[in-house]
Design a protein around this motif. Structure first.
Motif, PDB file in Angstrom:
ATOM      1  N   GLY A 134       0.804  -1.223   0.000  1.00 56.92           N
ATOM      2  CA  GLY A 134       0.000   0.000   0.000  1.00 56.92           C
ATOM      3  C   GLY A 134       0.833   1.268   0.000  1.00 56.92           C
ATOM      4  N   GLU A 135       2.095   1.172   0.428  1.00 54.56           N
ATOM      5  CA  GLU A 135       2.974   2.341   0.472  1.00 54.56           C
ATOM      6  C   GLU A 135       3.703   2.599  -0.858  1.00 54.56           C
ATOM      7  OE1 GLU A 135       5.553   1.748   3.810  1.00 54.56           O
ATOM      8  OE2 GLU A 135       3.919   1.928   5.250  1.00 54.56           O
ATOM      9  N   VAL A 136       3.579   1.684  -1.819  1.00 58.27           N
ATOM     10  CA  VAL A 136       4.238   1.868  -3.120  1.00 58.27           C
ATOM     11  C   VAL A 136       3.545   3.011  -3.870  1.00 58.27           C
ATOM     12  CG1 VAL A 136       4.704   0.795  -5.358  1.00 58.27           C
ATOM     13  CG2 VAL A 136       4.952  -0.542  -3.255  1.00 58.27           C
ATOM     14  N   ALA A 137       4.340   3.875  -4.477  1.00 63.13           N
ATOM     15  CA  ALA A 137       3.803   5.023  -5.220  1.00 63.13           C
ATOM     16  C   ALA A 137       2.834   4.571  -6.303  1.00 63.13           C
ATOM     17  CB  ALA A 137       4.951   5.812  -5.847  1.00 63.13           C
ATOM     18  N   GLY A 138       1.668   5.212  -6.346  1.00 61.58           N
ATOM     19  CA  GLY A 138       0.672   4.922  -7.374  1.00 61.58           C
ATOM     20  C   GLY A 138      -0.350   3.881  -6.982  1.00 61.58           C
ATOM     21  N   VAL A 139      -0.121   3.144  -5.890  1.00 62.22           N
ATOM     22  CA  VAL A 139      -1.064   2.107  -5.455  1.00 62.22           C
ATOM     23  C   VAL A 139      -2.249   2.774  -4.759  1.00 62.22           C
ATOM     24  CG1 VAL A 139      -1.407   0.146  -3.897  1.00 62.22           C
ATOM     25  CG2 VAL A 139       0.678   0.306  -5.262  1.00 62.22           C
ATOM     26  N   THR A 140      -3.458   2.402  -5.192  1.00 64.67           N
ATOM     27  CA  THR A 140      -4.668   2.970  -4.592  1.00 64.67           C
ATOM     28  C   THR A 140      -5.441   1.954  -3.769  1.00 64.67           C
ATOM     29  OG1 THR A 140      -5.931   2.511  -6.601  1.00 64.67           O
ATOM     30  CG2 THR A 140      -4.925   4.698  -6.409  1.00 64.67           C
ATOM     31  N   GLY A 141      -5.122   0.666  -3.931  1.00 67.58           N
ATOM     32  CA  GLY A 141      -5.809  -0.363  -3.161  1.00 67.58           C
ATOM     33  C   GLY A 141      -5.080  -1.688  -3.247  1.00 67.58           C
ATOM     34  N   VAL A 142      -5.183  -2.480  -2.156  1.00 66.22           N
ATOM     35  CA  VAL A 142      -4.534  -3.791  -2.104  1.00 66.22           C
ATOM     36  C   VAL A 142      -5.501  -4.782  -1.476  1.00 66.22           C
ATOM     37  CG1 VAL A 142      -2.570  -5.128  -1.236  1.00 66.22           C
ATOM     38  CG2 VAL A 142      -2.286  -2.690  -1.729  1.00 66.22           C
ATOM     39  N   GLU A 143      -5.708  -5.911  -2.137  1.00 60.53           N
ATOM     40  CA  GLU A 143      -6.503  -7.001  -1.573  1.00 60.53           C
ATOM     41  C   GLU A 143      -5.628  -8.240  -1.531  1.00 60.53           C
ATOM     42  OE1 GLU A 143      -9.535  -6.926  -0.220  1.00 60.53           O
ATOM     43  OE2 GLU A 143      -9.547  -4.778  -0.581  1.00 60.53           O
ATOM     44  N   VAL A 144      -5.666  -8.957  -0.402  1.00 57.60           N
ATOM     45  CA  VAL A 144      -4.848 -10.155  -0.240  1.00 57.60           C
ATOM     46  C   VAL A 144      -5.761 -11.324   0.102  1.00 57.60           C
ATOM     47  CG1 VAL A 144      -2.973 -11.229   1.059  1.00 57.60           C
ATOM     48  CG2 VAL A 144      -2.901  -8.777   0.583  1.00 57.60           C
ATOM     49  N   ASP A 145      -5.640 -12.422  -0.648  1.00 54.23           N
ATOM     50  CA  ASP A 145      -6.377 -13.651  -0.375  1.00 54.23           C
ATOM     51  C   ASP A 145      -5.404 -14.664   0.199  1.00 54.23           C
ATOM     52  OD1 ASP A 145      -7.642 -16.148  -0.462  1.00 54.23           O
ATOM     53  OD2 ASP A 145      -8.901 -15.544  -2.152  1.00 54.23           O
ATOM     54  N   LEU A 146      -5.492 -14.891   1.507  1.00 50.34           N
ATOM     55  CA  LEU A 146      -4.559 -15.777   2.191  1.00 50.34           C
ATOM     56  C   LEU A 146      -4.632 -17.202   1.645  1.00 50.34           C
ATOM     57  CD1 LEU A 146      -2.512 -16.284   4.440  1.00 50.34           C
ATOM     58  CD2 LEU A 146      -4.430 -16.628   6.004  1.00 50.34           C
ATOM     59  N   ALA A 147      -5.831 -17.694   1.363  1.00 53.98           N
ATOM     60  CA  ALA A 147      -6.004 -19.081   0.916  1.00 53.98           C
ATOM     61  C   ALA A 147      -5.296 -19.369  -0.408  1.00 53.98           C
ATOM     62  CB  ALA A 147      -7.488 -19.408   0.803  1.00 53.98           C
ATOM     63  N   THR A 148      -5.333 -18.413  -1.318  1.00 52.89           N
ATOM     64  CA  THR A 148      -4.747 -18.633  -2.644  1.00 52.89           C
ATOM     65  C   THR A 148      -3.370 -17.992  -2.795  1.00 52.89           C
ATOM     66  OG1 THR A 148      -5.776 -16.653  -3.554  1.00 52.89           O
ATOM     67  CG2 THR A 148      -7.029 -18.719  -3.734  1.00 52.89           C
ATOM     68  N   THR A 195      -3.957  -8.647  -5.117  1.00 54.59           N
ATOM     69  CA  THR A 195      -4.481  -7.824  -6.196  1.00 54.59           C
ATOM     70  C   THR A 195      -4.181  -6.363  -5.872  1.00 54.59           C
ATOM     71  OG1 THR A 195      -6.234  -9.433  -6.577  1.00 54.59           O
ATOM     72  CG2 THR A 195      -6.552  -7.244  -7.516  1.00 54.59           C
ATOM     73  N   VAL A 196      -3.511  -5.701  -6.811  1.00 55.41           N
ATOM     74  CA  VAL A 196      -3.075  -4.318  -6.605  1.00 55.41           C
ATOM     75  C   VAL A 196      -3.793  -3.414  -7.597  1.00 55.41           C
ATOM     76  CG1 VAL A 196      -1.092  -2.762  -6.614  1.00 55.41           C
ATOM     77  CG2 VAL A 196      -0.806  -5.145  -5.860  1.00 55.41           C
ATOM     78  N   ASP A 197      -4.468  -2.390  -7.062  1.00 53.80           N
ATOM     79  CA  ASP A 197      -5.104  -1.368  -7.896  1.00 53.80           C
ATOM     80  C   ASP A 197      -4.220  -0.145  -7.888  1.00 53.80           C
ATOM     81  OD1 ASP A 197      -7.433  -2.893  -8.384  1.00 53.80           O
ATOM     82  OD2 ASP A 197      -8.284  -2.268  -6.463  1.00 53.80           O
ATOM     83  N   GLY A 198      -4.102   0.492  -9.060  1.00 49.05           N
ATOM     84  CA  GLY A 198      -3.284   1.694  -9.147  1.00 49.05           C
ATOM     85  C   GLY A 198      -3.898   2.717 -10.060  1.00 49.05           C
ATOM     86  N   GLU A 199      -3.415   3.955  -9.937  1.00 47.17           N
ATOM     87  CA  GLU A 199      -3.896   5.044 -10.782  1.00 47.17           C
ATOM     88  C   GLU A 199      -3.545   4.776 -12.237  1.00 47.17           C
ATOM     89  OE1 GLU A 199      -1.670   8.077  -8.891  1.00 47.17           O
ATOM     90  OE2 GLU A 199      -3.105   8.327  -7.261  1.00 47.17           O
ATOM     91  N   GLY A 200      -2.467   4.041 -12.442  1.00 50.09           N
ATOM     92  CA  GLY A 200      -2.003   3.644 -13.764  1.00 50.09           C
ATOM     93  C   GLY A 200      -1.149   2.418 -13.544  1.00 50.09           C
ATOM     94  N   PRO A 201      -0.376   2.012 -14.520  1.00 48.78           N
ATOM     95  CA  PRO A 201       0.495   0.854 -14.315  1.00 48.78           C
ATOM     96  C   PRO A 201       1.461   1.102 -13.145  1.00 48.78           C
ATOM     97  CG  PRO A 201       0.406   1.460 -16.621  1.00 48.78           C
ATOM     98  CD  PRO A 201      -0.297   2.553 -15.858  1.00 48.78           C
ATOM     99  N   VAL A 202       1.530   0.127 -12.234  1.00 51.13           N
ATOM    100  CA  VAL A 202       2.422   0.230 -11.080  1.00 51.13           C
ATOM    101  C   VAL A 202       3.648  -0.631 -11.349  1.00 51.13           C
ATOM    102  CG1 VAL A 202       2.630  -0.178  -8.602  1.00 51.13           C
ATOM    103  CG2 VAL A 202       0.466   0.640  -9.533  1.00 51.13           C
ATOM    104  N   ASP A 203       4.809  -0.134 -10.984  1.00 49.00           N
ATOM    105  CA  ASP A 203       6.078  -0.824 -11.220  1.00 49.00           C
ATOM    106  C   ASP A 203       6.096  -2.184 -10.515  1.00 49.00           C
ATOM    107  OD1 ASP A 203       8.699  -1.472 -11.791  1.00 49.00           O
ATOM    108  OD2 ASP A 203       9.547  -0.073 -10.338  1.00 49.00           O
ATOM    109  N   ALA A 204       6.154  -3.264 -11.296  1.00 45.83           N
ATOM    110  CA  ALA A 204       6.146  -4.623 -10.747  1.00 45.83           C
ATOM    111  C   ALA A 204       7.340  -4.870  -9.827  1.00 45.83           C
ATOM    112  CB  ALA A 204       6.124  -5.646 -11.878  1.00 45.83           C
ATOM    113  N   ALA A 205       8.479  -4.281 -10.152  1.00 50.69           N
ATOM    114  CA  ALA A 205       9.672  -4.445  -9.315  1.00 50.69           C
ATOM    115  C   ALA A 205       9.456  -3.807  -7.950  1.00 50.69           C
ATOM    116  CB  ALA A 205      10.893  -3.847 -10.007  1.00 50.69           C
ATOM    117  N   ALA A 206       8.746  -2.675  -7.917  1.00 45.16           N
ATOM    118  CA  ALA A 206       8.458  -2.001  -6.648  1.00 45.16           C
ATOM    119  C   ALA A 206       7.511  -2.840  -5.801  1.00 45.16           C
ATOM    120  CB  ALA A 206       7.865  -0.618  -6.903  1.00 45.16           C
TER     121      ALA A 206
END
Length: 69
Positions: A25-39, A43-54
């Motif tokens: 959630g602290e990565v620049a451009g990230v607007t939302g994060v959902e985590v499914d523990l079971a799987t 899932t990362v939502d961003g204003e635009g493409p978010v740097d995968a390396a970040a």
């Protein structure tokens, strides 16, 4: 707006989920994060493409590993 899903290994509990959500959630451009523990899916939502390396670095900072993007 862009949504990307990553597979993270090593998460085993609710604390793991919280750690990953907080770090990603602290990565620049990230607007939302959902985590499914079971799987292990993060899932990362961003204003635009978010740097995968970040995202991978944030997951590693939380103590886990991205195995698939």
């Amino acid at each position: 707006m862009a949504t990307t899903t990553y597979t993270v290994k090593g998460m085993t509990c609710g604390h793991c989920v919280s750690s990953v959500k907080e770090e990603v959630g602290e990565v620049a451009g990230v607007t939302g994060v959902e985590v499914d523990l079971a799987t292990g899916l993060v899932t990362v939502d961003g204003e635009g493409p978010v740097d995968a390396a970040a995202i991978a670095a944030a997951v590693e900072e939380a103590g886990y590993e991205v195995v698939d993007r």
